[in-house]
Motif scaffolding. Structure first.
Motif, short mmCIF file in Angstrom:
data_model
loop_
_atom_site.label_atom_id
_atom_site.label_comp_id
_atom_site.label_asym_id
_atom_site.label_seq_id
_atom_site.Cartn_x
_atom_site.Cartn_y
_atom_site.Cartn_z
N VAL A 79 -10.00 -18.37 -148.48
CA VAL A 79 -9.81 -18.23 -147.06
C VAL A 79 -9.65 -16.69 -146.91
O VAL A 79 -8.79 -16.04 -147.16
N VAL A 80 -10.61 -16.23 -145.80
CA VAL A 80 -10.54 -15.15 -145.69
C VAL A 80 -9.67 -14.85 -144.20
O VAL A 80 -9.98 -15.50 -143.46
N LEU A 81 -8.82 -13.87 -144.17
CA LEU A 81 -8.12 -13.61 -142.93
C LEU A 81 -8.18 -11.97 -142.78
O LEU A 81 -7.85 -11.25 -143.42
N THR A 82 -9.02 -11.63 -141.65
CA THR A 82 -9.58 -10.33 -141.24
C THR A 82 -9.26 -9.72 -140.01
O THR A 82 -9.31 -10.54 -139.27
N GLY A 83 -9.26 -8.52 -140.01
CA GLY A 83 -9.39 -8.13 -138.64
C GLY A 83 -10.71 -7.97 -137.91
O GLY A 83 -10.84 -7.52 -136.82
#
Length: 123
Positions: A79-83
């Protein structure tokens, strides 16, 4: 069933917050944290987690490069959590194997539920 997770973000405060959220949930065990792409790959190889919570804007190897190196492996589900908010980057992350892409700030409340969904979908 408790799922194992490696948390990767270059911000120590965010890593602590994510660890706290996951610990509080009770459905996850954080095996390791990493602040850059090289450490992320090492943590995945060392700990063989069920899930990887991955930032894309990392020093050294960025998150997309991490996904490229993990491509084709059955674990971990990522799971990607990015700005990064642009759809092109999110689409590229999914092409490289990310199960979901979340945006820091706007999607933060969805991190734990999304990890549960991904964990359930991969068995």
């Amino acid at each position: 069933m408790t799922r194992t997770v490696v948390v990767v973000d270059d911000e120590p405060g965010l890593r602590r917050l994510l660890r706290l959220l996951l610990d509080r949930d009770g459905g996850f065990t954080v095996l390791a944290e990493a602040a850059d792409g090289v450490a992320a790959l090492e943590a995945v190889r060392t700990h063989d987690p069920d899930l990887l919570l991955l930032d894309l804007g990392l020093p050294g190897l960025d998150g997309l490069e991490v996904l490229e190196q993990l491509q084709g492996q059955p674990r971990p589900a990522t799971v990607v959590l990015t700005g990064f908010t642009d759809e092109t980057t999110h689409a590229r992350a999914c092409e490289l194997g990310a199960a979901a892409c979340l945006v820091k700030g706007t999607d933060f409340h969805r991190v734990v539920p999304t990890l549960h969904e991904v964990a359930t979908s991969v068995g």
